[in-house]
Design a protein around this motif. Structure first.
Motif, PDB file in Angstrom:
ATOM      1  N   TYR A  39       0.791  -1.224   0.000  1.00 44.44           N
ATOM      2  CA  TYR A  39       0.000   0.000   0.000  1.00 44.44           C
ATOM      3  C   TYR A  39       0.823   1.273   0.000  1.00 44.44           C
ATOM      4  CZ  TYR A  39      -3.712  -3.243   1.084  1.00 44.44           C
ATOM      5  OH  TYR A  39      -4.594  -4.288   1.044  1.00 44.44           O
ATOM      6  N   THR A  40       2.069   1.212   0.389  1.00 44.49           N
ATOM      7  CA  THR A  40       2.857   2.441   0.482  1.00 44.49           C
ATOM      8  C   THR A  40       3.674   2.734  -0.765  1.00 44.49           C
ATOM      9  OG1 THR A  40       4.734   1.323   1.507  1.00 44.49           O
ATOM     10  CG2 THR A  40       3.019   2.154   2.989  1.00 44.49           C
ATOM     11  N   THR A  41       3.654   1.844  -1.738  1.00 42.20           N
ATOM     12  CA  THR A  41       4.466   2.000  -2.941  1.00 42.20           C
ATOM     13  C   THR A  41       3.626   2.486  -4.100  1.00 42.20           C
ATOM     14  OG1 THR A  41       5.874   0.184  -2.198  1.00 42.20           O
ATOM     15  CG2 THR A  41       6.068   0.852  -4.501  1.00 42.20           C
ATOM     16  N   GLY A  42       3.835   3.721  -4.486  1.00 38.86           N
ATOM     17  CA  GLY A  42       3.024   4.319  -5.535  1.00 38.86           C
ATOM     18  C   GLY A  42       3.089   3.576  -6.853  1.00 38.86           C
ATOM     19  N   ALA A  43       4.255   3.032  -7.175  1.00 40.55           N
ATOM     20  CA  ALA A  43       4.432   2.344  -8.452  1.00 40.55           C
ATOM     21  C   ALA A  43       3.548   1.112  -8.583  1.00 40.55           C
ATOM     22  CB  ALA A  43       5.900   1.952  -8.632  1.00 40.55           C
ATOM     23  N   LEU A  44       3.030   0.621  -7.470  1.00 42.61           N
ATOM     24  CA  LEU A  44       2.207  -0.579  -7.506  1.00 42.61           C
ATOM     25  C   LEU A  44       0.713  -0.263  -7.538  1.00 42.61           C
ATOM     26  CD1 LEU A  44       4.216  -2.871  -5.082  1.00 42.61           C
ATOM     27  CD2 LEU A  44       4.264  -2.792  -7.576  1.00 42.61           C
ATOM     28  N   TYR A  45       0.383   1.004  -7.689  1.00 43.57           N
ATOM     29  CA  TYR A  45      -1.016   1.382  -7.828  1.00 43.57           C
ATOM     30  C   TYR A  45      -1.382   1.400  -9.312  1.00 43.57           C
ATOM     31  CZ  TYR A  45      -1.758   2.502  -2.933  1.00 43.57           C
ATOM     32  OH  TYR A  45      -1.910   2.412  -1.568  1.00 43.57           O
ATOM     33  N   ASP A  46      -2.583   0.916  -9.600  1.00 43.56           N
ATOM     34  CA  ASP A  46      -3.008   0.753 -10.994  1.00 43.56           C
ATOM     35  C   ASP A  46      -3.698   1.982 -11.555  1.00 43.56           C
ATOM     36  OD1 ASP A  46      -3.933  -2.222  -9.519  1.00 43.56           O
ATOM     37  OD2 ASP A  46      -2.377  -2.164 -11.065  1.00 43.56           O
ATOM     38  N   TYR A  47      -4.423   2.687 -10.719  1.00 38.74           N
ATOM     39  CA  TYR A  47      -5.236   3.803 -11.192  1.00 38.74           C
ATOM     40  C   TYR A  47      -5.027   5.016 -10.298  1.00 38.74           C
ATOM     41  CZ  TYR A  47      -7.556  -0.178 -13.364  1.00 38.74           C
ATOM     42  OH  TYR A  47      -7.806  -1.338 -14.063  1.00 38.74           O
TER      43      TYR A  47
END
Length: 123
Positions: A104-112
């Motif tokens: 949850y803290t890693t922006g690169a792992l967010y899809d949208y």
């Protein structure tokens, strides 16, 4: 088409409060963890807060812990960020984002991502 639309930003004096909202559409909201990130001028984007799919667990950056509260309403496909005791250093564009991972803290792992909402805190 997935859309995340933030609202609630604005200008507030130090010590004041704001409540950001992020309305999601085009995705199965309850299957996504949701996060808030922010980016100040000349700085990198940073993690602010996140909430798990069920809403049972939350995560916060040390800089906002005790002042900000993230919550979600899965019936309304909306995530919120209540910001209290605001400081000038909280000034930034705030983005909400959705992830199917548990990082949850890693922006690169967010899809949208949403388009962002400006928060300005005056001293």
């Amino acid at each position: 088409q997935v859309q995340l639309v933030e609202s609630g930003g604005g200008l507030v004096q130090a010590g004041g409060s704001l409540r950001l909202s992020c309305a999601a559409s085009g995705l199965t909201f309850g299957r996504h963890g949701m996060g808030w990130f922010r980016q100040a001028p000349g700085k990198e984007r940073e993690f602010v807060a996140a909430i798990t799919r069920s809403g049972l667990s939350t995560y916060y950056a040390d800089s906002v812990k005790g002042r900000f509260t993230i919550s979600r309403d899965n019936a309304k496909n909306t995530v919120y960020l209540q910001m209290n005791s605001l400081k000038p250093e909280d000034t930034a564009v705030y983005y909400c984002a959705a992830t199917q991972t548990s990082s949850y803290t890693t922006g690169a792992l967010y899809d949208y991502w949403g388009q962002g909402t400006q928060v300005t805190v005056s001293s």
